[in-house]
Design an enzyme around this catalytic site. Structure first.
Site, PDB file in Angstrom:
ATOM      1  N   ASN A 103       0.868  -1.171   0.000  1.00 49.69           N
ATOM      2  CA  ASN A 103       0.000   0.000   0.000  1.00 49.69           C
ATOM      3  C   ASN A 103       0.908   1.225   0.000  1.00 49.69           C
ATOM      4  O   ASN A 103       1.476   1.573   1.033  1.00 49.69           O
ATOM      5  CB  ASN A 103      -0.906  -0.022   1.244  1.00 49.69           C
ATOM      6  CG  ASN A 103      -1.750   1.232   1.362  1.00 49.69           C
ATOM      7  OD1 ASN A 103      -1.780   2.057   0.449  1.00 49.69           O
ATOM      8  ND2 ASN A 103      -2.440   1.376   2.486  1.00 49.69           N
ATOM      9  N   LYS A 159       0.173   4.236  -0.335  1.00 48.89           N
ATOM     10  CA  LYS A 159      -0.465   5.422   0.265  1.00 48.89           C
ATOM     11  C   LYS A 159      -0.220   6.651  -0.619  1.00 48.89           C
ATOM     12  O   LYS A 159      -0.152   6.527  -1.831  1.00 48.89           O
ATOM     13  CB  LYS A 159       0.016   5.608   1.716  1.00 48.89           C
ATOM     14  CG  LYS A 159      -0.189   4.333   2.545  1.00 48.89           C
ATOM     15  CD  LYS A 159      -0.035   4.522   4.033  1.00 48.89           C
ATOM     16  CE  LYS A 159      -0.270   3.194   4.742  1.00 48.89           C
ATOM     17  NZ  LYS A 159      -0.235   3.291   6.194  1.00 48.89           N
ATOM     18  N   HIS A 214      -9.603   1.224   4.783  1.00 51.32           N
ATOM     19  CA  HIS A 214      -8.344   1.407   5.516  1.00 51.32           C
ATOM     20  C   HIS A 214      -8.581   2.345   6.702  1.00 51.32           C
ATOM     21  O   HIS A 214      -9.384   3.273   6.604  1.00 51.32           O
ATOM     22  CB  HIS A 214      -7.278   1.984   4.576  1.00 51.32           C
ATOM     23  CG  HIS A 214      -5.911   1.929   5.178  1.00 51.32           C
ATOM     24  ND1 HIS A 214      -5.469   2.864   6.103  1.00 51.32           N
ATOM     25  CD2 HIS A 214      -4.902   1.051   5.030  1.00 51.32           C
ATOM     26  CE1 HIS A 214      -4.244   2.546   6.475  1.00 51.32           C
ATOM     27  NE2 HIS A 214      -3.871   1.451   5.846  1.00 51.32           N
ATOM     28  N   GLU A 230      -6.965   4.744   7.777  1.00 54.52           N
ATOM     29  CA  GLU A 230      -6.757   6.162   7.448  1.00 54.52           C
ATOM     30  C   GLU A 230      -7.992   6.740   6.764  1.00 54.52           C
ATOM     31  O   GLU A 230      -8.341   7.897   6.959  1.00 54.52           O
ATOM     32  CB  GLU A 230      -5.491   6.310   6.582  1.00 54.52           C
ATOM     33  CG  GLU A 230      -4.232   6.131   7.427  1.00 54.52           C
ATOM     34  CD  GLU A 230      -3.053   5.510   6.705  1.00 54.52           C
ATOM     35  OE1 GLU A 230      -3.010   5.524   5.461  1.00 54.52           O
ATOM     36  OE2 GLU A 230      -2.155   4.984   7.406  1.00 54.52           O
ATOM     37  N   GLU A 268      -5.442  -4.802  10.563  1.00 57.67           N
ATOM     38  CA  GLU A 268      -4.441  -3.770  10.802  1.00 57.67           C
ATOM     39  C   GLU A 268      -4.756  -3.058  12.122  1.00 57.67           C
ATOM     40  O   GLU A 268      -5.597  -2.164  12.152  1.00 57.67           O
ATOM     41  CB  GLU A 268      -4.460  -2.737   9.667  1.00 57.67           C
ATOM     42  CG  GLU A 268      -4.136  -3.329   8.305  1.00 57.67           C
ATOM     43  CD  GLU A 268      -3.551  -2.277   7.355  1.00 57.67           C
ATOM     44  OE1 GLU A 268      -2.559  -2.599   6.705  1.00 57.67           O
ATOM     45  OE2 GLU A 268      -4.057  -1.146   7.288  1.00 57.67           O
ATOM     46  N   GLY A 320       2.450   2.413  10.894  1.00 55.52           N
ATOM     47  CA  GLY A 320       3.416   3.508  10.755  1.00 55.52           C
ATOM     48  C   GLY A 320       4.091   3.920  12.051  1.00 55.52           C
ATOM     49  O   GLY A 320       4.741   4.954  12.123  1.00 55.52           O
ATOM     50  N   SER A 331       3.354  -1.991  10.517  1.00 58.18           N
ATOM     51  CA  SER A 331       4.799  -2.080  10.776  1.00 58.18           C
ATOM     52  C   SER A 331       5.377  -3.458  10.466  1.00 58.18           C
ATOM     53  O   SER A 331       6.288  -3.919  11.157  1.00 58.18           O
ATOM     54  CB  SER A 331       5.116  -1.669  12.212  1.00 58.18           C
ATOM     55  OG  SER A 331       4.748  -0.311  12.434  1.00 58.18           O
TER      56      SER A 331
END
Ligand code: 13P
Length: 255
Positions: A10, A12, A96, A98, A168, A174, A214
């Site tokens: 991904n 991003k 996702h 985000e 996730e 991250g 991560s």
């Protein structure tokens, strides 16, 4: 093993079109004829067409990071499933964290997108996962259950095996803080159980559940060795050819 491992990058909001094409070319070249693992790259929309050309004829598949659930219309700034299909995308990341936290996506919206993706022969990579506060409050499984069941509402047993779930944990994205193998396997096993309840054991055994958050070459082998972890959805480590290929090799080693 009935489930082939899958490593998805991904990217991003990173890489210009030219940079994305260069990375895609490097990945295709470095992978060679590796075919024991499914590999998907998800560049930003602006790079989809170029990356589609760069991976054409290779084993690398193309995914998008989001889409709208309608096929066309007055939705400024949005992109639809048929548009992605026209660029030979085969996968799309949906829900996702985000998108959920920064852009207000609800379970209901994610569900509409999942149904639209399936209708258009795109494989959705459906993301679920708890926040740090939810984990600390002991509600991880409850949150993951609600997100999974709502995202898959109306998905029939016949088509369910083409779905991919990505667990996730939001606190691991991250941050460099990876879930322990026990924490990850517990949730993956739990999701498999939910899928078995909804679609029966045979179908549940065919659905891939990826870990994301991560994941790096150093921690991947242990995670990928767990019985319900079928691959990874990779952010940071997918932006550089070497680490991404190391992750593919780790998945091949765990197959
Ligand atoms: P990182 O691998 O950078 O933690 O990102 C994970 C992720 O969000 C993939 O979708």
């Amino acid at each position: 093993m009935i489930r082939k491992k899958l490593i998805a990058g991904n990217w991003k909001m990173n890489k210009t079109s030219a940079d994305a094409v260069a990375l895609a070319r490097d990945i295709v070249f470095s992978l060679g004829t590796q075919s024991s693992v499914d590999v998907v790259v998800c560049p930003p929309f602006t790079a989809l067409e170029g990356v589609a050309r760069a991976v054409d004829g290779s084993l690398v598949k193309l995914g998008a990071q989001n889409m709208h659930f309608e096929a066309s219309g007055a939705f400024t700034g949005e992109v639809s499933a048929p548009m992605l299909r026209a660029l030979f995308a085969t996968h799309v990341i949906l829900g996702h964290s985000e998108r959920r936290t920064l852009f207000g996506e609800t379970d209901e919206l994610v569900n509409k997108k999942v149904l639209s993706a399936l209708k258009n022969q795109l494989r959705p990579i459906v993301c679920v996962g708890e926040s740090l506060a939810e984990r600390e409050a002991g509600s991880t499984l409850k949150v993951v259950q609600a997100q999974t069941e709502r995202a898959l509402d109306g998905v029939s047993k016949e088509i369910a095996a083409s779905i991919i779930i990505a667990y996730e944990p939001v606190w691991a994205i991250g941050t460099g803080k990876v879930a322990t193998t026990e924490q990850a396997q517990e949730v993956h096993g739990f999701i498999r159980g939910l899928l078995a309840k909804a679609y029966g054991d045979a179908v549940a055994q065919r659905i891939r559940i990826l870990y994301g958050g991560s994941m790096k070459p150093a921690n991947a082998p242990e995670l990928l060795a767990q019985k319900d972890i079928d691959g990874g959805l990779i952010g940071g480590a997918s932006l550089e050819v070497r680490s991404f290929i190391e992750l593919v090799n780790a998945a091949a080693g765990a197959s």
